[in-house]
Design an enzyme around this catalytic site. Sequence first.
Site, PDB file in Angstrom:
ATOM      1  CE1 TYR A  51      -4.228   1.016  -0.288  1.00  0.00           C
ATOM      2  CE2 TYR A  51      -4.497  -1.106   0.786  1.00  0.00           C
ATOM      3  CZ  TYR A  51      -5.024  -0.058   0.043  1.00  0.00           C
ATOM      4  OH  TYR A  51      -6.317  -0.093  -0.364  1.00  0.00           O
ATOM      5  CD  GLU A  53      -4.645   5.380   0.996  1.00  0.00           C
ATOM      6  OE1 GLU A  53      -4.450   6.054   2.030  1.00  0.00           O
ATOM      7  OE2 GLU A  53      -5.688   4.767   0.784  1.00  0.00           O
ATOM      8  CG  ASP A 197      -7.316  10.483 -24.255  1.00  0.00           C
ATOM      9  OD1 ASP A 197      -6.308   9.744 -24.352  1.00  0.00           O
ATOM     10  OD2 ASP A 197      -8.423  10.071 -23.878  1.00  0.00           O
ATOM     11  CB  THR A 223      -4.098   3.880 -22.191  1.00  0.00           C
ATOM     12  OG1 THR A 223      -3.869   3.898 -23.607  1.00  0.00           O
ATOM     13  CG2 THR A 223      -5.543   4.228 -21.904  1.00  0.00           C
ATOM     14  CE  LYS A 226      -6.567   2.242 -25.955  1.00  0.00           C
ATOM     15  NZ  LYS A 226      -6.713   2.930 -24.665  1.00  0.00           N
ATOM     16  NE  ARG A 232      -6.393  -3.599 -19.969  1.00  0.00           N
ATOM     17  CZ  ARG A 232      -6.406  -3.704 -21.304  1.00  0.00           C
ATOM     18  NH1 ARG A 232      -5.627  -4.557 -21.917  1.00  0.00           N
ATOM     19  NH2 ARG A 232      -7.204  -2.955 -22.019  1.00  0.00           N
TER      20      ARG A 232
HETATM   21  N1  PLP Z   1      -8.893   7.580 -24.142  1.00  0.00           N
HETATM   22  C1  PLP Z   1      -8.856   7.051 -25.370  1.00  0.00           C
HETATM   23  C2  PLP Z   1      -8.624   7.946 -26.545  1.00  0.00           C
HETATM   24  C3  PLP Z   1      -9.045   5.674 -25.544  1.00  0.00           C
HETATM   25  O1  PLP Z   1      -9.048   5.161 -26.777  1.00  0.00           O
HETATM   26  C4  PLP Z   1      -9.262   4.864 -24.409  1.00  0.00           C
HETATM   27  C5  PLP Z   1      -9.448   3.400 -24.523  1.00  0.00           C
HETATM   28  O2  PLP Z   1      -9.754   2.840 -25.483  1.00  0.00           O
HETATM   29  C6  PLP Z   1      -9.303   5.462 -23.148  1.00  0.00           C
HETATM   30  C7  PLP Z   1      -9.113   6.824 -23.045  1.00  0.00           C
HETATM   31  C8  PLP Z   1      -9.670   4.706 -21.909  1.00  0.00           C
HETATM   32  O3  PLP Z   1      -8.754   3.837 -21.479  1.00  0.00           O
HETATM   33  P1  PLP Z   1      -9.150   2.712 -20.383  1.00  0.00           P
HETATM   34  O4  PLP Z   1      -9.856   1.645 -21.127  1.00  0.00           O
HETATM   35  O5  PLP Z   1      -7.820   2.324 -19.834  1.00  0.00           O
HETATM   36  O6  PLP Z   1     -10.019   3.383 -19.354  1.00  0.00           O
END
Ligand code: PLP
Length: 411
Positions: A51, A53, A197, A223, A226, A232
């Site tokens: 843990y 935090e 993002d 993320t 990918k 993950r």
């Molecule tokens: N943002 C984008 C552009 C994504 O394509 C994805 C997942 O496919 C996410 C966020 C979310 O990721 P997670 O599935 O880890 O929550």
Amino acid sequence: MNALRDVDPVLADIIVREEERQRAEVNLIASENIVSDAVLEAQGSVLTNKYAEGYPARRYYGGCEVVDEAENLARERACALFGGDHANVQPHSGTQANMAAYSALLNPGDRVLAMDLQHGGHLSHGSRVSLTGKIYDFHHYPVSPKTELIDLDIVGAMAKELQPKLIIAGASAYPRIIDFAGFAEICNEVGAFFLVDMAHIAGLVAADEHPSPVPHADVVTSTTHKTLRGPRSGLILCKEKLAKKIDSAVFPGGQGGPLMHQVAARAVCFEEAMTSSFREYAAKIRANAATLCEILSEGGLRIVSGGTDNHLVLVDVRSVGLRGDVAEEHLSRAGIVVNMNMIPYDPNPPRHPSGLRLGTPTITSRGLGAEETGRIGRWIVEVLQNPTDEERIARIGNEVRELCDGFPTRI
Ligand code: PLP
């Protein structure tokens, strides 16, 4: 897996069968990849027992001095890889990273402008079915109906009219380069924060195969699983002035203890992504996507936006008289795994959309090159042009299995 086999043979068997499925099929799911054994080892380590935090040197638990080193490594490597001022490596997922970024920048009810889900955006960019869409006042920009590309004139006009507090660029089904500098200009003009993002393209950004959003955005979320080929998890990069707000929005704002084994695995992934072999890998992802795109187009399939600049190809399967869900099912019978997807201005509903999204991160990790990707493209065309020809689909299924035998999934 000796211990697991002893304690839980049923679950051990499930894992073995899933590994076999991954090995025996051609995976073209654009958001997936296969991690290295080094990442797997970090994830499966005793760091899961801890843990922690808080943040390094500011924890709410004793005994954190060693895991502090792992989190510091991950933070430093993320900044070195992407060039940001500050990295938060604790979000459990991309959605959690976005939620934290929104809560750092916005108050409930604040207006946000993001890409429409149907046009390539993501659920966590304010979809009605996501908490993000319930808390904030999201509005969505489409792609151009003519070119199916992001049109900064449309985005700019909407931004002027709506005066959002935040504008988001980034997508889960957009096959072309995104002009982050152009978005930043619009944000400056209307006084909005700019969030990118980069979940899908993070690996390409790390390898300079896509322009980086980091110099342009206030906050970059991602993320790591990918194209970046890590565990993950989520990641947030930001300018120094927002670091404190971002950190408190992740913990204690939206999460409890970080998953230290996943934090450690992120550190491994960032280290791997700094190597020259990763740069070669990212270039091959794009080359394979371009090959796939060309073969599908020659085979009579309509490519959304007319091409690809990144790791994915969006196909309008109405061009061969099918729907996305049906096409997905036909390909699956031949051992080719893809996912159905909405396409811009899709007249069909999300469960029966008009498109397929195909991506090359996984096959490229397995070592497939132009020749094999070309074969896969021709198989896809053959299946989709002859979906009721069971003999042909069975023959292709055998060829797919033979191809897969030559390319390992453990890297
Ligand atoms: N943002 C984008 C552009 C994504 O394509 C994805 C997942 O496919 C996410 C966020 C979310 O990721 P997670 O599935 O880890 O929550």
